[in-house]
Design a protein around this motif. Structure first.
Motif, PDB file in Angstrom:
ATOM      1  N   THR A  56       4.313   2.684  -0.161  1.00  0.00           N
ATOM      2  CA  THR A  56       3.221   2.290   0.691  1.00  0.00           C
ATOM      3  C   THR A  56       3.462   0.730   1.521  1.00  0.00           C
ATOM      4  O   THR A  56       2.364  -0.349   1.740  1.00  0.00           O
ATOM      5  N   SER A  57       4.301   0.085   1.653  1.00  0.00           N
ATOM      6  CA  SER A  57       4.895  -1.167   2.389  1.00  0.00           C
ATOM      7  C   SER A  57       5.124  -0.186   3.703  1.00  0.00           C
ATOM      8  O   SER A  57       5.528  -2.094   4.083  1.00  0.00           O
ATOM      9  N   SER A  58       4.890   0.770   4.367  1.00  0.00           N
ATOM     10  CA  SER A  58       5.121   0.641   5.364  1.00  0.00           C
ATOM     11  C   SER A  58       4.122   2.058   6.220  1.00  0.00           C
ATOM     12  O   SER A  58       3.503   2.101   5.455  1.00  0.00           O
ATOM     13  N   GLU A  59       4.249   1.401   7.104  1.00  0.00           N
ATOM     14  CA  GLU A  59       3.141   2.716   7.756  1.00  0.00           C
ATOM     15  C   GLU A  59       3.274   4.034   7.883  1.00  0.00           C
ATOM     16  O   GLU A  59       2.595   4.693   7.879  1.00  0.00           O
ATOM     17  N   ASP A  60       4.858   3.745   7.821  1.00  0.00           N
ATOM     18  CA  ASP A  60       5.383   5.375   8.766  1.00  0.00           C
ATOM     19  C   ASP A  60       4.977   5.986   6.287  1.00  0.00           C
ATOM     20  O   ASP A  60       4.443   7.222   6.355  1.00  0.00           O
ATOM     21  N   GLY A  61       5.261   5.317   5.677  1.00  0.00           N
ATOM     22  CA  GLY A  61       4.763   5.546   4.214  1.00  0.00           C
ATOM     23  C   GLY A  61       3.382   6.193   4.138  1.00  0.00           C
ATOM     24  O   GLY A  61       3.201   7.358   3.201  1.00  0.00           O
ATOM     25  N   ILE A  62       2.541   5.127   4.519  1.00  0.00           N
ATOM     26  CA  ILE A  62       0.552   5.193   4.205  1.00  0.00           C
ATOM     27  C   ILE A  62       1.365   6.826   4.788  1.00  0.00           C
ATOM     28  O   ILE A  62      -0.149   7.722   4.327  1.00  0.00           O
ATOM     29  N   ALA A  63       1.277   6.816   5.967  1.00  0.00           N
ATOM     30  CA  ALA A  63       0.773   8.236   6.555  1.00  0.00           C
ATOM     31  C   ALA A  63       1.286   9.523   6.380  1.00  0.00           C
ATOM     32  O   ALA A  63       0.820  10.123   5.430  1.00  0.00           O
ATOM     33  N   ALA A  64       2.948   9.159   5.780  1.00  0.00           N
ATOM     34  CA  ALA A  64       3.389  10.302   4.514  1.00  0.00           C
ATOM     35  C   ALA A  64       2.406  10.545   3.244  1.00  0.00           C
ATOM     36  O   ALA A  64       2.480  11.825   3.215  1.00  0.00           O
ATOM     37  N   LEU A  65       1.950  10.017   3.102  1.00  0.00           N
ATOM     38  CA  LEU A  65       0.795  10.148   1.524  1.00  0.00           C
ATOM     39  C   LEU A  65      -0.055  10.265   1.857  1.00  0.00           C
ATOM     40  O   LEU A  65      -0.338  11.353   0.994  1.00  0.00           O
ATOM     41  N   CYS A  66      -0.997  10.175   3.419  1.00  0.00           N
ATOM     42  CA  CYS A  66      -1.857  10.914   4.098  1.00  0.00           C
ATOM     43  C   CYS A  66      -1.803  12.403   4.441  1.00  0.00           C
ATOM     44  O   CYS A  66      -2.247  12.606   3.803  1.00  0.00           O
ATOM     45  N   ALA A  67      -0.200  12.460   4.857  1.00  0.00           N
ATOM     46  CA  ALA A  67      -0.194  13.782   5.029  1.00  0.00           C
ATOM     47  C   ALA A  67       0.236  15.012   3.874  1.00  0.00           C
ATOM     48  O   ALA A  67      -0.006  15.901   3.851  1.00  0.00           O
ATOM     49  N   ASP A  68       0.779  14.592   2.895  1.00  0.00           N
ATOM     50  CA  ASP A  68       0.669  14.934   1.658  1.00  0.00           C
ATOM     51  C   ASP A  68      -0.018  14.656   0.915  1.00  0.00           C
ATOM     52  O   ASP A  68      -0.384  16.002   0.575  1.00  0.00           O
ATOM     53  N   THR A  69      -1.153  14.759   0.681  1.00  0.00           N
ATOM     54  CA  THR A  69      -2.462  14.343   0.112  1.00  0.00           C
ATOM     55  C   THR A  69      -2.976  15.546   0.615  1.00  0.00           C
ATOM     56  O   THR A  69      -3.371  16.075   0.083  1.00  0.00           O
ATOM     57  N   ALA A  70      -3.207  15.420   2.552  1.00  0.00           N
ATOM     58  CA  ALA A  70      -4.352  16.581   3.142  1.00  0.00           C
ATOM     59  C   ALA A  70      -3.480  17.824   2.794  1.00  0.00           C
ATOM     60  O   ALA A  70      -4.728  18.315   2.405  1.00  0.00           O
TER      61      ALA A  70
END
Length: 117
Positions: A56-70
């Motif tokens: 969660t230290s980068s925008e890409d990491g946050i986006a990946a977390l959201c995509a993986d969760t969805a």
């Protein structure tokens, strides 16, 4: 939840809303699941693993977390019972981040020390 700090602190001072356009939207989504198992292969266990391993230290990491969760939630939709949510648009991205911080703290307050490991 294992969070003990506001989201803006978790992001290392990074505002993930900055630089897109003026303003941002803060979302709050609540899901109820039908699950007796809380092990590592259960839906809750897999969600916990995604959150624990997320960058969660980068925008890409946050986006990946959201995509993986969805994707995980869509694959396991037979285990959903209820879903509700809210969205609030803010004219300033800092206001959206402040709203997110308040929502994260509100949710974390629902859990006590027995729930964190």
């Amino acid at each position: 939840l294992r969070r003990t700090r506001p989201a803006s602190m978790q992001f290392g001072g990074l505002n993930p809303f900055r630089g897109k356009q003026d303003g941002a939207t803060a979302f709050c989504l609540t899901l109820a699941f039908r699950t007796a198992d809380r092990g590592p292969r259960s839906l809750l266990g897999q969600l916990d693993s995604l959150a624990a391993d997320a960058d969660t230290s980068s925008e890409d990491g946050i986006a990946a977390l959201c995509a993986d969760t969805a994707l995980l939630l869509l694959r396991r939709k037979q285990e959903w019972l209820y879903c509700c949510g809210e969205a609030k648009d803010h004219g300033r991205d800092e206001a959206a981040l402040e709203r997110f911080d308040r929502l994260a703290i509100r949710e974390a307050a629902k859990f006590d020390d027995r729930d964190s490991s």
